[in-house]
Design a protein around this motif. Structure first.
Motif, PDB file in Angstrom:
ATOM      1  N   LYS A   1       0.855  -1.182   0.000  1.00 17.22           N
ATOM      2  CA  LYS A   1       0.000   0.000   0.000  1.00 17.22           C
ATOM      3  C   LYS A   1       0.893   1.234   0.000  1.00 17.22           C
ATOM      4  O   LYS A   1       1.896   1.282   0.711  1.00 17.22           O
ATOM      5  N   LYS A   2       0.486   2.242  -0.829  1.00 17.63           N
ATOM      6  CA  LYS A   2       1.318   3.434  -0.901  1.00 17.63           C
ATOM      7  C   LYS A   2       0.486   4.617  -1.391  1.00 17.63           C
ATOM      8  O   LYS A   2      -0.457   4.453  -2.167  1.00 17.63           O
ATOM      9  N   SER A   3       0.881   5.794  -0.907  1.00 15.72           N
ATOM     10  CA  SER A   3       0.242   7.040  -1.338  1.00 15.72           C
ATOM     11  C   SER A   3       1.302   7.953  -1.948  1.00 15.72           C
ATOM     12  O   SER A   3       2.432   8.040  -1.448  1.00 15.72           O
ATOM     13  N   GLN A   4       0.932   8.639  -3.053  1.00 16.62           N
ATOM     14  CA  GLN A   4       1.869   9.517  -3.751  1.00 16.62           C
ATOM     15  C   GLN A   4       1.089  10.442  -4.684  1.00 16.62           C
ATOM     16  O   GLN A   4       0.089  10.025  -5.289  1.00 16.62           O
ATOM     17  N   ASP A   5       1.545  11.681  -4.781  1.00 19.21           N
ATOM     18  CA  ASP A   5       0.914  12.661  -5.675  1.00 19.21           C
ATOM     19  C   ASP A   5      -0.585  12.796  -5.421  1.00 19.21           C
ATOM     20  O   ASP A   5      -1.392  12.930  -6.343  1.00 19.21           O
ATOM     21  N   GLY A   6      -0.962  12.683  -4.131  1.00 21.68           N
ATOM     22  CA  GLY A   6      -2.363  12.826  -3.800  1.00 21.68           C
ATOM     23  C   GLY A   6      -3.215  11.621  -4.142  1.00 21.68           C
ATOM     24  O   GLY A   6      -4.447  11.681  -4.046  1.00 21.68           O
ATOM     25  N   LYS A   7      -2.595  10.518  -4.539  1.00 18.32           N
ATOM     26  CA  LYS A   7      -3.318   9.295  -4.881  1.00 18.32           C
ATOM     27  C   LYS A   7      -2.883   8.160  -3.954  1.00 18.32           C
ATOM     28  O   LYS A   7      -1.746   8.139  -3.480  1.00 18.32           O
ATOM     29  N   ALA A   8      -3.785   7.230  -3.677  1.00 20.68           N
ATOM     30  CA  ALA A   8      -3.482   6.089  -2.828  1.00 20.68           C
ATOM     31  C   ALA A   8      -3.895   4.802  -3.541  1.00 20.68           C
ATOM     32  O   ALA A   8      -5.000   4.723  -4.092  1.00 20.68           O
ATOM     33  N   TYR A   9      -3.013   3.824  -3.527  1.00 17.60           N
ATOM     34  CA  TYR A   9      -3.300   2.547  -4.169  1.00 17.60           C
ATOM     35  C   TYR A   9      -3.003   1.412  -3.182  1.00 17.60           C
ATOM     36  O   TYR A   9      -2.115   1.522  -2.334  1.00 17.60           O
ATOM     37  N   SER A  10      -3.737   0.288  -3.317  1.00 16.00           N
ATOM     38  CA  SER A  10      -3.567  -0.873  -2.442  1.00 16.00           C
ATOM     39  C   SER A  10      -3.646  -2.151  -3.265  1.00 16.00           C
ATOM     40  O   SER A  10      -4.400  -2.235  -4.240  1.00 16.00           O
ATOM     41  N   ALA A  11      -2.864  -3.160  -2.841  1.00 17.85           N
ATOM     42  CA  ALA A  11      -2.877  -4.468  -3.511  1.00 17.85           C
ATOM     43  C   ALA A  11      -3.760  -5.463  -2.776  1.00 17.85           C
ATOM     44  O   ALA A  11      -3.822  -6.623  -3.143  1.00 17.85           O
ATOM     45  N   CYS A  12      -4.461  -5.020  -1.714  1.00 19.64           N
ATOM     46  CA  CYS A  12      -5.291  -5.918  -0.920  1.00 19.64           C
ATOM     47  C   CYS A  12      -6.664  -6.081  -1.557  1.00 19.64           C
ATOM     48  O   CYS A  12      -7.304  -5.110  -1.950  1.00 19.64           O
ATOM     49  N   ILE A  13      -7.090  -7.334  -1.649  1.00 21.57           N
ATOM     50  CA  ILE A  13      -8.443  -7.651  -2.111  1.00 21.57           C
ATOM     51  C   ILE A  13      -9.090  -8.539  -1.052  1.00 21.57           C
ATOM     52  O   ILE A  13      -8.408  -9.226  -0.300  1.00 21.57           O
ATOM     53  N   ASP A  14     -10.401  -8.508  -0.966  1.00 21.43           N
ATOM     54  CA  ASP A  14     -11.112  -9.216   0.102  1.00 21.43           C
ATOM     55  C   ASP A  14     -10.888 -10.715   0.055  1.00 21.43           C
ATOM     56  O   ASP A  14     -10.839 -11.375   1.087  1.00 21.43           O
ATOM     57  N   ASP A  15     -10.768 -11.289  -1.108  1.00 20.28           N
ATOM     58  CA  ASP A  15     -10.596 -12.731  -1.247  1.00 20.28           C
ATOM     59  C   ASP A  15      -9.130 -13.093  -1.009  1.00 20.28           C
ATOM     60  O   ASP A  15      -8.281 -12.929  -1.882  1.00 20.28           O
ATOM     61  N   HIS A  16      -8.815 -13.597   0.214  1.00 21.00           N
ATOM     62  CA  HIS A  16      -7.413 -13.875   0.551  1.00 21.00           C
ATOM     63  C   HIS A  16      -6.847 -15.038  -0.247  1.00 21.00           C
ATOM     64  O   HIS A  16      -5.630 -15.180  -0.359  1.00 21.00           O
ATOM     65  N   THR A  17      -7.730 -15.878  -0.823  1.00 19.15           N
ATOM     66  CA  THR A  17      -7.227 -17.013  -1.596  1.00 19.15           C
ATOM     67  C   THR A  17      -6.502 -16.552  -2.849  1.00 19.15           C
ATOM     68  O   THR A  17      -5.715 -17.295  -3.434  1.00 19.15           O
ATOM     69  N   LYS A  18      -6.808 -15.327  -3.296  1.00 19.37           N
ATOM     70  CA  LYS A  18      -6.136 -14.783  -4.478  1.00 19.37           C
ATOM     71  C   LYS A  18      -4.875 -14.017  -4.102  1.00 19.37           C
ATOM     72  O   LYS A  18      -4.200 -13.471  -4.971  1.00 19.37           O
ATOM     73  N   GLY A  19      -4.604 -13.973  -2.805  1.00 17.88           N
ATOM     74  CA  GLY A  19      -3.395 -13.310  -2.351  1.00 17.88           C
ATOM     75  C   GLY A  19      -3.482 -11.801  -2.498  1.00 17.88           C
ATOM     76  O   GLY A  19      -4.557 -11.201  -2.429  1.00 17.88           O
ATOM     77  N   CYS A  20      -2.349 -11.182  -2.695  1.00 16.77           N
ATOM     78  CA  CYS A  20      -2.269  -9.737  -2.886  1.00 16.77           C
ATOM     79  C   CYS A  20      -1.986  -9.466  -4.360  1.00 16.77           C
ATOM     80  O   CYS A  20      -1.030 -10.017  -4.918  1.00 16.77           O
TER      81      CYS A  20
END
Length: 621
Positions: A475-494
């Protein structure tokens, strides 16, 4: 002082015994008859290798010789016999005859009948032997672990004397004394455990593994505070020179036949070989050696318990790779361990195993067939029993506090997180402290369950997993934007979001869509990469059409649209005017026609009117 703790660790083929040297010591204790007067005195008896002896103490009881089931091979309930002592009476010691069934079964039946101890009278004049647990493959060993009463083998002559006294209606009272079963106490107890890394040798291996797990907490407390000095030992054999080239020696031995162990499956073909066991035994001995030299000998307990959990033979993980993972997780120097283990193929002695064989000659018995080496812990291999035996080795008032408590509590998670998984950023750990030592189990945090092996990884699962440390994803924020690799389905990982690439756990890198020609591919297009996305533009006077990925000139478009629009309006107006005039002319003409016809109709008949009739008067001529 020195106490010996151990179990039967292995069975080997006759081929590898050779000329076994050593001595077999039968541990004995005192049996004192206090009544009747004709039998008063101290007699020798051999302690059974099961049950729970009262180390450092005594037990007084009265002897009963049953009228039926005298060999105690059947349940006394079937005969309606009970040995439970009545209030105000001494506990009952059952006297049973040797023969027909295992010693352990006799003790189990006596215990279920309410007896406080069992005395087994030998059936022939001979030196006393230690009563051992059954070795037969078809022996039901489950009940053995539940035997709690002490047992002892007495000579035939003493047994006959007790029977005669009882037949004469005399009361026979006996004092079992274990105070001399151990050397005199001092300020530190030294004890050894003869063990084995093989986990597929049946109930004895299961019992050994369970004991190490349960006793670990107590052992580490005693060792950390200097109350004890513990040493583990491992048994090996050598291959006779004439058999060095045989299949058996090659598969069961290392260092050119110097150190051997039996095949776990005893078939010389499938699964693991004896040499695999020897190497792992050596690795465990080296873990103790390196840890001891670094001032942390208690780490051996952590390694052995973790290896049994993480690297079992059943799961095909009984190997060097898995062992190294355990060693690293405990913070032990892996290079020193590897140096200690050395080259198993080398035609030379290994110092550690050579020392083990020397200790083995002083502490073990080797029988012709089947060959077995023993180092006896006299009694049930149980945490409480062993701890009591160790504590009896301290002088009164000098024993550690652990000897005065029933439960042991030691927080192993405080050091190196117990070798378990942890997320320092979120302050989450899989290490859970118990009185038996720590366990590595993925936790439940704020209703979010973590899943994994507890040692190398734990991952949040469920719909709320991204609320806990972002599910362990990037997870990271930059240039006023935030992105995440987390999804609710943990079986699919990150998974890295669109516009990024990476593993989704440790990193997600921005994709340069311009460089990789993912967008803005028209000849007049200009591409600018941004963090997580991109921007497309055209030269001055043009606009970018995203759906067509093309640039369109704004000047030509406006001109073309203006002329067409004017022409269209003029045509429309002309059409409307002509239409309106036509309608107007049509309506005026219809109106005029109707008016003219009405006027003319007054003066003359019109074509569409009938002739007006004339009126003739016949009255006037």
């Amino acid at each position: 002082m020195r106490e010996k703790l151990g179990i039967l660790v292995c069975i080997w083929a006759v081929l590898l015994c050779g000329s076994c040297l050593g001595r077999f010591v039968v541990e004995k204790n005192s049996l004192k008859v206090t009544s009747p007067g004709t039998l008063k005195g101290v007699y020798e008896c051999a302690i059974g290798n099961f049950g729970v002896p009262q180390y450092g103490g005594t037990l007084v009881g009265t002897v009963v010789y049953p009228q039926s089931n005298q060999k105690a091979c059947k349940s006394f309930d079937d005969f309606g016999v009970s040995f439970k002592s009545k209030p105000g009476h001494l506990p009952v010691f059952v006297l049973a005859d040797r023969g027909d069934c295992f010693f352990t079964l006799k003790a189990w039946n006596a215990q279920n009948g309410g007896a406080a101890a069992i005395l087994v009278a030998d059936d022939r004049p001979e030196p006393l032997i230690t009563m051992d647990t059954p070795e037969e493959e078809n022996a039901d060993a489950d009940y053995v672990q539940n035997i709690t009463i002490p047992s002892a083998l007495i000579s035939k002559s003493l047994g006959d004397s007790i029977k005669k006294a009882l037949s004469d209606k005399d009361m026979v009272n006996i004092n079992l004394d274990w105070t001399e079963a151990l050397p005199h106490p001092d300020e530190r107890v030294e004890y050894e455990l003869w063990t084995n890394s093989n986990d597929e040798c049946g109930p004895k291996c299961d019992s050994q593994i369970e004991f190490v797990k349960s006793f670990k907490g107590a052992a580490q407390i005693l060792e950390r505070k200097g109350y004890t000095q513990f040493t583990p030992h491992y048994i090996t054999w050598y291959c006779p020179e004439s058999f060095l080239l045989s299949k058996q020696c090659k598969s069961q031995c290392i260092n050119h036949g110097r150190y051997c162990a039996p095949d776990p499956e005893q078939d010389f073909s499938r699964g693991y070989d004896g040499k695999d066991v020897v190497i792992q035994n050596l690795r465990q001995a080296c873990v103790f050696k390196v840890s001891n030299e670094s001032g942390k000998p208690w780490l051996w307990w952590d390694y052995v318990t973790d290896f049994a959990i993480r690297c079992p033979m059943k799961e095909k993980k009984y190997n060097e790779e898995c062992a190294n993972q355990v060693i690293k997780s405990l913070g032990i120097d892996l290079k020193e361990i590897q140096s200690c283990v050395g080259d198993p193929e080398a035609d030379k002695d290994n110092p550690v195993l050579r020392a083990e064989q020397a200790a083995q000659l002083l502490n073990c018995m080797c029988m012709p067939f089947p060959n077995a080496c023993f180092n006896w812990f006299l009694g049930k291999l149980d945490r409480g029993a062993v701890l009591k035996a160790i504590c009896s080795g301290f002088q009164e008032t000098t024993e550690p506090a652990i000897c005065l408590t029933e439960d042991v509590e030691t927080n192993e998670c405080l050091e190196n997180n117990g070798g378990c998984w942890q997320d320092k950023a979120a302050n989450i750990t899989a290490c859970q402290d118990t009185f038996r030592g720590r366990v590595c189990e993925c936790p439940i945090v704020q209703g979010v369950k973590f899943v994994g092996d507890g040692y190398t990884h734990c991952q949040a699962s469920g719909p709320l997993r991204c609320e806990i440390n972002n599910g362990g994803c990037w997870k990271k924020s930059q240039d006023g934007k935030a992105y995440s690799a987390c999804i609710d389905d943990h079986t699919k990982g990150c998974q890295c979001p669109q516009g990024f690439k990476g593993d989704g756990v440790n990193s997600c890198e921005d994709v340069d869509e311009c460089k990789e020609k993912i967008a803005c591919q028209c000849s007049d297009c200009k591409c600018k990469n941004t963090w997580g996305s991109y921007e497309c533009s055209c030269n001055s006077g043009s606009i970018y059409m995203l759906e067509h990925d093309t640039c369109i000139s704004t000047v030509e478009t406006s001109t073309r649209l203006g002329l067409g629009g004017v022409l269209f309006i003029i045509i429309c107006l002309a059409a409307v005017g002509v239409g309106a005039y036509a309608v107007y002319k049509y309506r005026i003409r219809n109106y005029m026609d109707s008016e003219i016809r009405a006027i003319m109709a007054q003066y003359m008949p019109l074509d569409n009117q009938g002739e007006i009739p004339s009126h003739v008067s016949h009255g006037n001529i």
